[in-house]
Design a protein around this motif. Structure first.
Motif, PDB file in Angstrom:
ATOM      1  N   SER A   1       3.545  40.317  46.270  1.00 47.50           N
ATOM      2  CA  SER A   1       3.535  40.070  44.824  1.00 47.50           C
ATOM      3  C   SER A   1       4.669  40.769  44.090  1.00 47.50           C
ATOM      4  O   SER A   1       4.986  40.425  42.958  1.00 47.50           O
ATOM      5  CB  SER A   1       2.203  40.531  44.226  1.00 47.50           C
ATOM      6  OG  SER A   1       2.105  41.948  44.245  1.00 47.50           O
ATOM      7  N   ARG A   2       5.281  41.794  44.722  1.00 48.83           N
ATOM      8  CA  ARG A   2       6.337  42.589  44.098  1.00 48.83           C
ATOM      9  C   ARG A   2       5.827  43.290  42.839  1.00 48.83           C
ATOM     10  O   ARG A   2       6.545  43.442  41.847  1.00 48.83           O
ATOM     11  CB  ARG A   2       7.556  41.727  43.761  1.00 48.83           C
ATOM     12  CG  ARG A   2       8.157  41.000  44.961  1.00 48.83           C
ATOM     13  CD  ARG A   2       9.364  40.179  44.578  1.00 48.83           C
ATOM     14  NE  ARG A   2       9.852  39.386  45.701  1.00 48.83           N
ATOM     15  CZ  ARG A   2      10.877  38.528  45.626  1.00 48.83           C
ATOM     16  NH1 ARG A   2      11.513  38.351  44.478  1.00 48.83           N
ATOM     17  NH2 ARG A   2      11.249  37.843  46.686  1.00 48.83           N
ATOM     18  N   MET A   3       4.576  43.718  42.884  1.00 50.41           N
ATOM     19  CA  MET A   3       3.950  44.416  41.761  1.00 50.41           C
ATOM     20  C   MET A   3       3.328  45.717  42.277  1.00 50.41           C
ATOM     21  O   MET A   3       2.115  45.810  42.464  1.00 50.41           O
ATOM     22  CB  MET A   3       2.898  43.520  41.085  1.00 50.41           C
ATOM     23  CG  MET A   3       3.448  42.202  40.579  1.00 50.41           C
ATOM     24  SD  MET A   3       2.193  41.165  39.759  1.00 50.41           S
ATOM     25  CE  MET A   3       2.022  42.040  38.197  1.00 50.41           C
ATOM     26  N   PRO A   4       4.153  46.730  42.550  1.00 50.73           N
ATOM     27  CA  PRO A   4       3.648  47.961  43.177  1.00 50.73           C
ATOM     28  C   PRO A   4       2.603  48.688  42.350  1.00 50.73           C
ATOM     29  O   PRO A   4       1.678  49.288  42.905  1.00 50.73           O
ATOM     30  CB  PRO A   4       4.910  48.810  43.358  1.00 50.73           C
ATOM     31  CG  PRO A   4       5.908  48.241  42.396  1.00 50.73           C
ATOM     32  CD  PRO A   4       5.610  46.787  42.315  1.00 50.73           C
ATOM     33  N   GLN A   5       2.726  48.670  41.020  1.00 54.51           N
ATOM     34  CA  GLN A   5       1.731  49.355  40.191  1.00 54.51           C
ATOM     35  C   GLN A   5       0.381  48.656  40.266  1.00 54.51           C
ATOM     36  O   GLN A   5      -0.675  49.301  40.271  1.00 54.51           O
ATOM     37  CB  GLN A   5       2.219  49.427  38.733  1.00 54.51           C
ATOM     38  CG  GLN A   5       3.506  50.215  38.550  1.00 54.51           C
ATOM     39  CD  GLN A   5       3.428  51.613  39.140  1.00 54.51           C
ATOM     40  OE1 GLN A   5       2.441  52.331  38.945  1.00 54.51           O
ATOM     41  NE2 GLN A   5       4.459  52.008  39.872  1.00 54.51           N
ATOM     42  N   LEU A   6       0.414  47.343  40.323  1.00 54.76           N
ATOM     43  CA  LEU A   6      -0.825  46.582  40.461  1.00 54.76           C
ATOM     44  C   LEU A   6      -1.491  46.893  41.799  1.00 54.76           C
ATOM     45  O   LEU A   6      -2.723  47.048  41.875  1.00 54.76           O
ATOM     46  CB  LEU A   6      -0.538  45.086  40.350  1.00 54.76           C
ATOM     47  CG  LEU A   6      -1.732  44.143  40.549  1.00 54.76           C
ATOM     48  CD1 LEU A   6      -2.824  44.421  39.530  1.00 54.76           C
ATOM     49  CD2 LEU A   6      -1.282  42.687  40.478  1.00 54.76           C
ATOM     50  N   ILE A   7      -0.699  46.998  42.849  1.00 54.49           N
ATOM     51  CA  ILE A   7      -1.247  47.304  44.173  1.00 54.49           C
ATOM     52  C   ILE A   7      -1.920  48.682  44.169  1.00 54.49           C
ATOM     53  O   ILE A   7      -2.971  48.876  44.778  1.00 54.49           O
ATOM     54  CB  ILE A   7      -0.148  47.225  45.247  1.00 54.49           C
ATOM     55  CG1 ILE A   7       0.325  45.776  45.392  1.00 54.49           C
ATOM     56  CG2 ILE A   7      -0.654  47.749  46.596  1.00 54.49           C
ATOM     57  CD1 ILE A   7       1.513  45.597  46.300  1.00 54.49           C
TER      58      ILE A   7
ATOM     59  N   ALA B   1     -11.756  41.069  41.162  1.00 56.37           N
ATOM     60  CA  ALA B   1     -11.443  39.647  41.016  1.00 56.37           C
ATOM     61  C   ALA B   1     -10.260  39.444  40.076  1.00 56.37           C
ATOM     62  O   ALA B   1      -9.370  38.627  40.352  1.00 56.37           O
ATOM     63  CB  ALA B   1     -12.668  38.895  40.511  1.00 56.37           C
ATOM     64  N   VAL B   2     -10.221  40.207  38.991  1.00 53.01           N
ATOM     65  CA  VAL B   2      -9.119  40.071  38.028  1.00 53.01           C
ATOM     66  C   VAL B   2      -7.809  40.564  38.630  1.00 53.01           C
ATOM     67  O   VAL B   2      -6.785  39.860  38.599  1.00 53.01           O
ATOM     68  CB  VAL B   2      -9.443  40.842  36.730  1.00 53.01           C
ATOM     69  CG1 VAL B   2      -8.231  40.835  35.793  1.00 53.01           C
ATOM     70  CG2 VAL B   2     -10.645  40.228  36.032  1.00 53.01           C
ATOM     71  N   LEU B   3      -7.828  41.783  39.177  1.00 54.17           N
ATOM     72  CA  LEU B   3      -6.596  42.383  39.694  1.00 54.17           C
ATOM     73  C   LEU B   3      -6.067  41.644  40.923  1.00 54.17           C
ATOM     74  O   LEU B   3      -4.876  41.348  41.020  1.00 54.17           O
ATOM     75  CB  LEU B   3      -6.845  43.856  40.036  1.00 54.17           C
ATOM     76  CG  LEU B   3      -7.241  44.782  38.881  1.00 54.17           C
ATOM     77  CD1 LEU B   3      -7.411  46.208  39.393  1.00 54.17           C
ATOM     78  CD2 LEU B   3      -6.221  44.744  37.762  1.00 54.17           C
TER      79      LEU B   3
END
Length: 254
Positions: free
Chosen positions: A155-161, A97-99
């Motif tokens: 999202s342009r956030m590859p590390q988050l993905i 849920a957070v990520l």
């Protein structure tokens, strides 16, 4: 006579994938798509035959997935697909849920009209399958995954993905099994409502509202799993993380 010059510029080495990388990618995809059952027993030899390779690359892939929580290596060196118990799964869903709320919120900030249209189409495909009297659970699981990651990639956030994918490695087999147990048109109505609210928030390009809707969608998945009752069967077979120091040290000796 001209002297030969030697270039001091370092050569760029192409990114090379090994056989172990290939096996890891394929087995990882099986976990993310829910193709493997939670608690399913695996052997190095059978996996080597499936992927048409020797045992050593499979061993390396299994170790990597064990470190990520997707596979569990028991003290007797047997291998099984992660089967989180009730408490562990609830914790993983809270992390999701957070990520995923963060990924969704940032994705909406970057969305173009063509992206929104693509997400609408994925939502419609999920709905068409879900309203069948007996929906295909594997198709539902695949469409669910496609919808989620279509959003997150924007999202342009590859590390988050990558972090999100690692959580899905641990949860997707259980989620897919829950869908198999509960996949009927009546039980899918709430899931459809949650996804419709999510897509509406995305279409409105409202980041905070989209984040809240994504969290609600994940919570609805949690309720679906609770209704299936499958988590309780894993409570007796999953070792407690707090008491598994010795087990973890042995997990790499396969």
């Amino acid at each position: 006579m001209r002297k030969a010059t030697v270039s001091t510029t370092p050569r760029k080495t192409p990114n090379r994938t090994t056989v172990a990388d290939d096996v890891y990618a394929k087995l990882r995809e099986q976990l993310i798509t829910g193709t493997r059952q939670p608690g399913e027993k695996l052997t190095l030899r059978a996996l080597a035959e499936e992927f048409k390779t020797s045992v050593q690359p499979v061993r390396e892939a299994v170790r990597r997935l064990n470190a990520q929580g997707g596979l569990f290596i028991h003290p007797n060196r047997t291998i099984s697909v992660s089967a989180p118990n009730h408490d562990q799964f609830e914790e993983l869903l809270q992390i999701r849920a957070v990520l995923e709320g963060l990924a969704c919120e940032n994705a909406v900030r970057h969305m173009r009209d063509s992206d929104i249209q693509r997400i609408r189409q994925l939502g419609q495909r999920f709905e068409r399958e879900a309203v069948h009297m007996r929906p295909n659970p594997l198709v539902l699981a695949r469409l669910n995954r496609e919808l989620h990651f279509a959003i997150y990639r924007i999202s342009r956030m590859p590390q988050l993905i990558k972090l999100i994918e690692n959580i899905w490695i641990q949860t997707s087999p259980t989620l897919t099994l829950a869908i198999r147990h509960t996949a009927q048109a009546m039980t899918m109505r709430d899931a459809l409502k949650a996804r419709k609210r999510l897509i509406e928030a995305i279409a409105q390009k409202n980041p905070s509202k989209a984040r809240q809707a994504m969290v609600a969608t994940i919570n609805e998945s949690a309720e679906l799993i609770q209704r299936s009752g499958i988590l309780w069967q894993f409570d007796a077979i999953v070792p407690s993380p707090q008491n598994s120091t010795e087990t973890i040290s042995r997990q790499h000796r396969i």
